[in-house]
Design an enzyme around this catalytic site. Structure first.
Site, PDB file in Angstrom:
ATOM      1  N   CYS A 107       0.738  -1.001   0.339  1.00 54.96           N
ATOM      2  CA  CYS A 107       0.151  -0.415  -0.205  1.00 54.96           C
ATOM      3  C   CYS A 107       1.734   1.276   0.150  1.00 54.96           C
ATOM      4  CB  CYS A 107      -1.194  -0.105   1.193  1.00 54.96           C
ATOM      5  SG  CYS A 107      -1.789  -1.375   0.887  1.00 54.96           S
ATOM      6  N   HIS A 155      -4.179   6.898   1.651  1.00 50.06           N
ATOM      7  CA  HIS A 155      -4.561   5.101   0.545  1.00 50.06           C
ATOM      8  C   HIS A 155      -5.097   5.300   0.919  1.00 50.06           C
ATOM      9  CE1 HIS A 155      -4.326   1.305  -0.243  1.00 50.06           C
ATOM     10  NE2 HIS A 155      -4.177   0.784   1.113  1.00 50.06           N
ATOM     11  N   ASN A 174     -10.293  -0.757  -2.017  1.00 45.50           N
ATOM     12  CA  ASN A 174      -9.094  -0.541  -1.952  1.00 45.50           C
ATOM     13  C   ASN A 174      -7.930  -1.174  -2.742  1.00 45.50           C
ATOM     14  OD1 ASN A 174      -6.050  -1.105  -0.859  1.00 45.50           O
ATOM     15  ND2 ASN A 174      -6.607  -1.803   1.364  1.00 45.50           N
TER      16      ASN A 174
HETATM   17  O1  UT7 Z   1      -4.090  -1.897   2.819  1.00 47.55           O
HETATM   18  C1  UT7 Z   1      -4.772  -2.107   4.858  1.00 47.55           C
HETATM   19  C2  UT7 Z   1      -5.547  -3.369   4.069  1.00 47.55           C
HETATM   20  N1  UT7 Z   1      -6.571  -3.549   5.173  1.00 47.55           N
HETATM   21  C3  UT7 Z   1      -7.011  -3.448   6.195  1.00 47.55           C
HETATM   22  O2  UT7 Z   1      -6.484  -1.592   5.983  1.00 47.55           O
HETATM   23  C4  UT7 Z   1      -7.888  -3.866   7.026  1.00 47.55           C
HETATM   24  C5  UT7 Z   1      -7.949  -2.833   8.501  1.00 47.55           C
HETATM   25  N2  UT7 Z   1      -8.970  -3.999   9.430  1.00 47.55           N
HETATM   26  C6  UT7 Z   1     -10.280  -3.448   8.651  1.00 47.55           C
HETATM   27  O3  UT7 Z   1     -11.171  -2.455   7.903  1.00 47.55           O
HETATM   28  C7  UT7 Z   1     -11.095  -3.947   9.502  1.00 47.55           C
HETATM   29  O4  UT7 Z   1     -10.693  -4.951  10.881  1.00 47.55           O
HETATM   30  C8  UT7 Z   1     -12.239  -5.439   8.728  1.00 47.55           C
HETATM   31  C9  UT7 Z   1     -12.862  -4.410   8.278  1.00 47.55           C
HETATM   32  C10 UT7 Z   1     -11.310  -5.827   7.742  1.00 47.55           C
HETATM   33  C11 UT7 Z   1     -13.149  -6.202  10.167  1.00 47.55           C
HETATM   34  O5  UT7 Z   1     -13.813  -5.114  10.314  1.00 47.55           O
HETATM   35  P1  UT7 Z   1     -13.999  -5.389  12.290  1.00 47.55           P
HETATM   36  O6  UT7 Z   1     -14.732  -4.070  13.087  1.00 47.55           O
HETATM   37  O7  UT7 Z   1     -11.917  -5.453  13.214  1.00 47.55           O
HETATM   38  O8  UT7 Z   1     -14.474  -6.843  12.178  1.00 47.55           O
HETATM   39  P2  UT7 Z   1     -13.448  -8.849  12.925  1.00 47.55           P
HETATM   40  O9  UT7 Z   1     -12.608  -9.113  11.942  1.00 47.55           O
HETATM   41  O10 UT7 Z   1     -13.350  -8.171  14.548  1.00 47.55           O
HETATM   42  O11 UT7 Z   1     -14.418  -9.224  13.009  1.00 47.55           O
HETATM   43  C12 UT7 Z   1     -16.023  -9.227  13.204  1.00 47.55           C
HETATM   44  C13 UT7 Z   1     -17.351 -10.436  12.673  1.00 47.55           C
HETATM   45  C14 UT7 Z   1     -16.855 -11.252  12.676  1.00 47.55           C
HETATM   46  O12 UT7 Z   1     -17.307 -12.410  13.395  1.00 47.55           O
HETATM   47  P3  UT7 Z   1     -17.765 -13.100  14.317  1.00 47.55           P
HETATM   48  O13 UT7 Z   1     -15.955 -13.716  15.380  1.00 47.55           O
HETATM   49  O14 UT7 Z   1     -17.868 -12.116  15.615  1.00 47.55           O
HETATM   50  O15 UT7 Z   1     -19.252 -13.929  14.485  1.00 47.55           O
HETATM   51  C15 UT7 Z   1     -16.692 -11.420  11.470  1.00 47.55           C
HETATM   52  O16 UT7 Z   1     -16.027 -12.909  11.101  1.00 47.55           O
HETATM   53  O17 UT7 Z   1     -17.718  -9.342  11.962  1.00 47.55           O
HETATM   54  C16 UT7 Z   1     -17.378 -11.318  10.714  1.00 47.55           C
HETATM   55  N3  UT7 Z   1     -17.287 -10.824   9.568  1.00 47.55           N
HETATM   56  C17 UT7 Z   1     -17.716  -9.653   8.572  1.00 47.55           C
HETATM   57  N4  UT7 Z   1     -19.336 -10.667   8.184  1.00 47.55           N
HETATM   58  C18 UT7 Z   1     -20.237  -9.865   7.421  1.00 47.55           C
HETATM   59  C19 UT7 Z   1     -16.070 -10.352   8.566  1.00 47.55           C
HETATM   60  N5  UT7 Z   1     -15.854 -10.031   7.613  1.00 47.55           N
HETATM   61  C20 UT7 Z   1     -17.450  -9.399   7.360  1.00 47.55           C
HETATM   62  C21 UT7 Z   1     -17.794 -10.074   6.167  1.00 47.55           C
HETATM   63  N6  UT7 Z   1     -19.169  -9.725   5.917  1.00 47.55           N
HETATM   64  N7  UT7 Z   1     -17.609  -9.186   4.777  1.00 47.55           N
END
Ligand code: UT7
Length: 332
Positions: free
Chosen positions: A113, A259, A289
């Protein structure tokens, strides 16, 4: 010493639009979940066979025409990508072949990135010492062919889009325009927090095997929370580092171009710094992204939307896999 000036920017995304509703047909997710967590509504994905070099060529031709520079005047290619057309040679060489520019150097940058800002730093240094005069700086990605489009991979798959952005970076004329400084960082202790493990040259008996594919080791894996937390820590710090180096304050910056990883990250950075949200550019809603392409695509769109004027002070800032992070302060 001449400063490096961005004379023109261009961008290209594939025609096919993939909405959050489309994603919800392939995995357990929803438009609400994706939009609330990331600010993304849609992304563009390629159809059929196309590599980042094809997308890059379109972005480059637009950048050249906006810069008023002829292709023949280009004396160096720097291309940033984490999704190369092939393992080797670098995608810059494939782009060079498409452009018909044999002989000039073509350097691939692997800083994910932060690839565009790392590349800008290299371009600026080469221009300052007089090694090259008109550099094509490109960020290009085809993510869509490397995503696990199932519920298992939904945390990563919903984020990424394909696209390319390009800039013509040239020796300035000694006026106020150009790159004022770049600040680059990395911390490989977190390399495996956002990565693709395989194929890898370290594996025996082959770089990738059926067993590895069956185990999903060829899909991108991310510790999303850790990426988020570190981004929100390092992006404000590297912005302040760039400003302090130039004896400037946040008020001196007309537009911040971060970014585009997640709108919530950029909103948190703005909040922490006390910057009005409208000084933090965003177009993630339409593209997702696009990694190395996101900053040049954002510059292209910001200029088209009239958000960027000659003489404006810009702060580019990035954070991503590696982890890498960087900032660049420049006068447009
Ligand atoms: O260039 C760098 C690229 N990466 C980033 O910038 C990523 C930075 N991180 C993020 O943007 C966030 O961590 C995410 C958007 C990826 C995830 O959001 P979060 O609030 O941190 O969610 P989490 O990973 O803690 O997951 C919460 C829940 C989980 O379910 P359970 O275990 O609570 O039942 C995940 O399985 O949300 C679930 N989940 C989804 N649900 C629906 C994860 N992805 C999805 C999805 N749709 N796409």
């Amino acid at each position: 010493m001449p400063r490096a000036v961005i004379l023109g920017v261009g961008g290209h995304v594939p025609e096919r639009v993939v909405t959050n509703q489309d994603m919800a047909q392939w995995m357990e997710t929803s438009d609400e979940w994706i939009f609330e967590r990331t600010g993304i509504r849609q992304r563009h994905w390629i159809e059929g066979e196309a590599g980042g070099s094809e997308l890059a060529e379109r972005a480059v031709r637009q950048a050249l025409s906006r810069a008023g520079v002829e292709l023949e005047e280009i004396d160096c290619i720097i291309l940033a990508t984490l999704s190369p057309d092939h393992t080797f040679p670098g995608t810059g060489c494939f782009l060079q072949e498409r452009l018909g520019l044999p002989g000039i150097p073509a350097l691939d940058v692997r800083a994910q990135c932060s690839g565009f800002i790392y590349g800008l730093s290299v371009a600026d240094a080469w221009i300052r010492v007089g090694q090259y005069k008109n550099i094509l700086l490109v960020g290009t990605e085809v993510h869509s062919t490397g995503l696990d489009i199932s519920t298992e991979g939904r945390d990563v798959a919903c984020l990424f889009g394909d696209g390319a952005g390009a800039a013509v970076v040239a020796a300035g004329k000694g006026d106020e325009r150009g790159v004022l400084s770049t600040h680059l960082h990395a911390d490989g202790r977190y390399a495996k927090d956002l990565w693709i493990e395989a194929p890898g040259s370290r594996f025996q008996p082959a770089r990738i095997t059926k067993d590895m594919i069956d185990a999903g080791r060829h899909w991108p894996k991310m510790k999303g929370r850790r990426v988020f937390t570190k981004a929100v820590k390092h992006m404000p710090a590297v912005i302040k580092e760039g400003l302090a180096h130039n004896g400037m304050t946040l008020d001196d910056v007309d537009l911040f171009v971060p970014h585009q990883a997640n709108l919530r990250i950029n909103e948190a950075v703005a909040r922490l710094l006390g910057i009005e949200p409208d000084r933090m550019y965003s177009n993630i809603e339409r593209y997702g992204n696009t990694t190395a392409a996101s900053i040049p695509l954002a510059l292209r769109d910001a200029e088209q939307e009239g958000r960027l004027k000659r003489g404006d002070t810009l702060m580019l800032v990035s954070f991503g896999s590696g982890f890498t992070w960087a900032s660049a302060l420049l006068r447009w």
